[in-house]
Scaffold this active site. Structure first.
Site, PDB file in Angstrom:
ATOM      1  N   SER A 125       1.103  -1.023  -0.076  1.00  0.00           N
ATOM      2  CA  SER A 125       0.541   0.215   0.247  1.00  0.00           C
ATOM      3  C   SER A 125       0.599   1.200   0.238  1.00  0.00           C
ATOM      4  CB  SER A 125      -1.163   0.344   1.180  1.00  0.00           C
ATOM      5  OG  SER A 125      -2.012   1.474   1.575  1.00  0.00           O
ATOM      6  N   TYR A 149      -1.364  -0.854  10.927  1.00  0.00           N
ATOM      7  CA  TYR A 149      -1.822  -0.741   9.192  1.00  0.00           C
ATOM      8  C   TYR A 149      -0.360  -0.813   8.204  1.00  0.00           C
ATOM      9  CZ  TYR A 149      -3.729  -1.258   4.341  1.00  0.00           C
ATOM     10  OH  TYR A 149      -3.586  -1.514   3.578  1.00  0.00           O
ATOM     11  N   LYS A 153       2.399  -3.629   6.952  1.00  0.00           N
ATOM     12  CA  LYS A 153       2.974  -3.537   5.184  1.00  0.00           C
ATOM     13  C   LYS A 153       4.861  -3.436   4.769  1.00  0.00           C
ATOM     14  CE  LYS A 153      -0.989  -4.513   3.323  1.00  0.00           C
ATOM     15  NZ  LYS A 153      -1.429  -5.630   2.831  1.00  0.00           N
TER      16      LYS A 153
HETATM   17  P1  NAD Z   1     -10.997  -7.027   2.000  1.00  0.00           P
HETATM   18  O1  NAD Z   1     -11.247  -7.015   3.084  1.00  0.00           O
HETATM   19  O2  NAD Z   1     -11.973  -6.508   0.521  1.00  0.00           O
HETATM   20  O3  NAD Z   1     -10.102  -8.228   0.804  1.00  0.00           O
HETATM   21  C1  NAD Z   1      -9.080  -8.992   1.974  1.00  0.00           C
HETATM   22  C2  NAD Z   1      -9.543 -10.405   2.071  1.00  0.00           C
HETATM   23  O4  NAD Z   1      -8.969 -11.493   2.534  1.00  0.00           O
HETATM   24  C3  NAD Z   1     -10.999 -10.087   2.391  1.00  0.00           C
HETATM   25  O5  NAD Z   1     -12.131 -11.056   1.514  1.00  0.00           O
HETATM   26  C4  NAD Z   1     -10.869 -11.438   3.941  1.00  0.00           C
HETATM   27  O6  NAD Z   1     -12.260 -11.777   4.294  1.00  0.00           O
HETATM   28  C5  NAD Z   1      -9.981 -11.807   3.719  1.00  0.00           C
HETATM   29  N1  NAD Z   1      -8.638 -12.116   4.512  1.00  0.00           N
HETATM   30  C6  NAD Z   1      -8.676 -11.228   5.140  1.00  0.00           C
HETATM   31  N2  NAD Z   1      -7.773 -12.596   6.518  1.00  0.00           N
HETATM   32  C7  NAD Z   1      -7.777 -13.624   5.707  1.00  0.00           C
HETATM   33  C8  NAD Z   1      -6.498 -14.870   6.651  1.00  0.00           C
HETATM   34  N3  NAD Z   1      -6.274 -14.323   7.555  1.00  0.00           N
HETATM   35  N4  NAD Z   1      -7.234 -15.563   5.689  1.00  0.00           N
HETATM   36  C9  NAD Z   1      -8.032 -15.833   4.671  1.00  0.00           C
HETATM   37  N5  NAD Z   1      -8.574 -14.566   4.286  1.00  0.00           N
HETATM   38  C10 NAD Z   1      -8.592 -13.279   5.029  1.00  0.00           C
HETATM   39  O7  NAD Z   1      -9.786  -5.715   0.729  1.00  0.00           O
HETATM   40  P2  NAD Z   1      -9.686  -5.406   0.064  1.00  0.00           P
HETATM   41  O8  NAD Z   1      -9.507  -3.889  -0.434  1.00  0.00           O
HETATM   42  O9  NAD Z   1      -9.113  -5.918  -1.912  1.00  0.00           O
HETATM   43  O10 NAD Z   1      -7.904  -5.122  -0.296  1.00  0.00           O
HETATM   44  C11 NAD Z   1      -7.254  -6.068  -0.814  1.00  0.00           C
HETATM   45  C12 NAD Z   1      -5.599  -6.662  -0.444  1.00  0.00           C
HETATM   46  O11 NAD Z   1      -5.148  -4.663  -0.593  1.00  0.00           O
HETATM   47  C13 NAD Z   1      -5.233  -5.902   1.642  1.00  0.00           C
HETATM   48  O12 NAD Z   1      -3.683  -6.854   1.684  1.00  0.00           O
HETATM   49  C14 NAD Z   1      -5.441  -4.377   1.395  1.00  0.00           C
HETATM   50  O13 NAD Z   1      -4.362  -4.658   2.507  1.00  0.00           O
HETATM   51  C15 NAD Z   1      -4.465  -3.647   0.085  1.00  0.00           C
HETATM   52  N6  NAD Z   1      -4.806  -2.641   0.225  1.00  0.00           N
HETATM   53  C16 NAD Z   1      -5.966  -2.331   0.330  1.00  0.00           C
HETATM   54  C17 NAD Z   1      -6.273  -0.906  -0.300  1.00  0.00           C
HETATM   55  C18 NAD Z   1      -7.619  -0.625  -0.750  1.00  0.00           C
HETATM   56  O14 NAD Z   1      -8.027   0.859  -0.467  1.00  0.00           O
HETATM   57  N7  NAD Z   1      -9.033  -1.179  -0.321  1.00  0.00           N
HETATM   58  C19 NAD Z   1      -5.321   0.205  -0.501  1.00  0.00           C
HETATM   59  C20 NAD Z   1      -3.672   0.014  -0.557  1.00  0.00           C
HETATM   60  C21 NAD Z   1      -3.624  -1.668  -0.368  1.00  0.00           C
END
Ligand code: NAD
Ligand code: UDP
Length: 339
Positions: A125, A149, A153
């Site tokens: 991120s 958080y 990362k």
């Molecule tokens: P999201 O919460 O929609 O998706 C994450 C998924 O991981 C969910 O389906 C959740 O059920 C699953 N999950 C969480 N912990 C788990 C575990 N221990 N075992 C199995 N499954 C697990 O989030 P997103 O927005 O799709 O983000 C995906 C990734 O991208 C994350 O790592 C997040 O940190 C990163 N990210 C997101 C953003 C954003 O703004 N959405 C920005 C930068 C980085």
């Protein structure tokens, strides 16, 4: 080629699974559904005309992950999305964040190593940069996250570099996303936050659909075009395409490489609100309140490296981001619950 996608039922994961299926990959999703619904994958299957396999499991559960890798010996790469992502929650519950994100990644790497799988694309991120000195932010910027958080990362990025150093066969792509927004143009899949959204775009769409009354704009005294915070919003379908480009790049690129995924263009909060109102015809009432703790004035990506090395750049502009976000919200006002 089979790809294992952790967190594939989530917001960005589901859009990437759709892109993978459309590109001909076989996909197995591992997700514990802690922040998503399996319905997202059913909709992905309907859109793609092909089914991803799905295993409900937690990535911190080594035995469960072992079973997945035994059952799918043809997995050749992992796209690793699974993680907790709420900044405020991470401040209140750091141990849950370190366990889920860091320990989860450790366990995943151990099982990958045991099964000879040495390709990973990891969801990092832009938050790892903290209050960056250089804007647009290049990948060489020091990593100084300002909350637990972001710390998870950074630690995971370091962990992956150490694993690769000790095992030179590993190839790792680290994708530092800026601000993912929007939804697949079908309106069938999208962002479905639990409770009141923390992020700007889902907050706006929930105001527009009548679930929330009015937007609070966090500060109008930043040194920006109109005083409100400037961010690099990127369409989630562009982000999904970036993952396929990174996966392909790992055929050539050795070691560990980080790429920013953004558009390289910043928009203020009020510019986003104005674009939303113009494109959708919906009025977004807002009030300006104080700054939100931990927010920076301006953040947008230097995307030179991704365009040069991945041959990828964002294609969809702000109007598509807001119209697609709105189509998803309008046709699924309660998200996947009653959609
Ligand atoms: P999201 O919460 O929609 O998706 C994450 C998924 O991981 C969910 O389906 C959740 O059920 C699953 N999950 C969480 N912990 C788990 C575990 N221990 N075992 C199995 N499954 C697990 O989030 P997103 O927005 O799709 O983000 C995906 C990734 O991208 C994350 O790592 C997040 O940190 C990163 N990210 C997101 C953003 C954003 O703004 N959405 C920005 C930068 C980085
Ligand atoms: N923001 C806002 N009101 C909200 C949510 C966000 O004014 O209800 C602002 C926030 O201060 C930042 C921008 O919108 O300037 C993007 O915030 P978001 O939480 O979506 O992403 P961040 O860049 O903080 O991860």
């Amino acid at each position: 080629m089979r790809v294992l996608v952790t967190g594939g039922a989530g917001y960005i994961g589901s859009h990437t699974v759709l892109a993978l299926l459309r590109a001909g990959y076989s996909v197995v999703v591992v997700d514990n559904l802690s922040n998503s619904r399996v319905e997202s994958l059913q909709r992905v299957a309907a859109l793609a005309g092909r089914q991803p396999d799905f295993v409900r499991a937690d990535i911190t559960d080594k035995a469960a992950l072992e079973a997945v890798f035994r059952r799918y010996p043809d997995v050749s790469a992992v796209l690793h999305f699974a993680g907790l992502k709420a900044v405020g929650e991470s401040v209140a519950q750091p141990l849950a964040y370190y366990r889920n994100n860091v320990v989860g990644t450790m366990v995943l790497c151990e099982v990958m190593q045991a099964h000879g799988v040495q390709r990973m694309v990891f969801s990092s991120s832009a938050t790892v940069y903290g209050d960056a000195k250089t804007v647009p932010v290049p990948e060489s910027e020091p990593l100084k996250p300002t909350n637990p958080y972001g710390h998870t990362k950074r630690v995971i990025e370091e962990l992956l570099a150490d694993v690769q150093q000790a095992n030179p066969g590993w190839r790792v792509g680290i994708l530092r996303y800026f601000n993912p927004v929007g939804a697949d143009e079908s309106g069938q899949i999208g962002e479905d936050p639990q409770g009141v959204p923390n992020n700007l775009m889902p907050y706006i769409t929930q105001v527009a659909v009548g679930r929330l009354e009015s937007l609070q704009v966090f500060g109008d005294d930043y040194p920006t075009i109109d005083g409100t915070g400037v961010r690099d919003y990127i369409h989630v379908s562009d982000l999904a395409a970036g993952h396929l480009a990174a996966l392909r790049a790992l055929e050539q690129v050795e070691g560990v490489r980080a790429w920013n995924l953004g558009t390289g263009q910043g928009y203020s909060v009020l510019e986003l609100v104005a674009a939303f109102e113009r494109v959708t015809g919906k009025k977004i009432p807002y009030t300006v309140v104080g700054r939100r703790a931990g927010d920076v004035a301006t953040s947008y990506a230097d995307v030179t490296r991704a365009s040069g090395e991945l041959g990828w750049s964002a294609q969809l502009g702000l109007d598509r981001m807001v119209s697609d976000a709105w189509r998803w919200q309008r046709t699924n006002p309660d998200g996947y619950d009653k959609g």
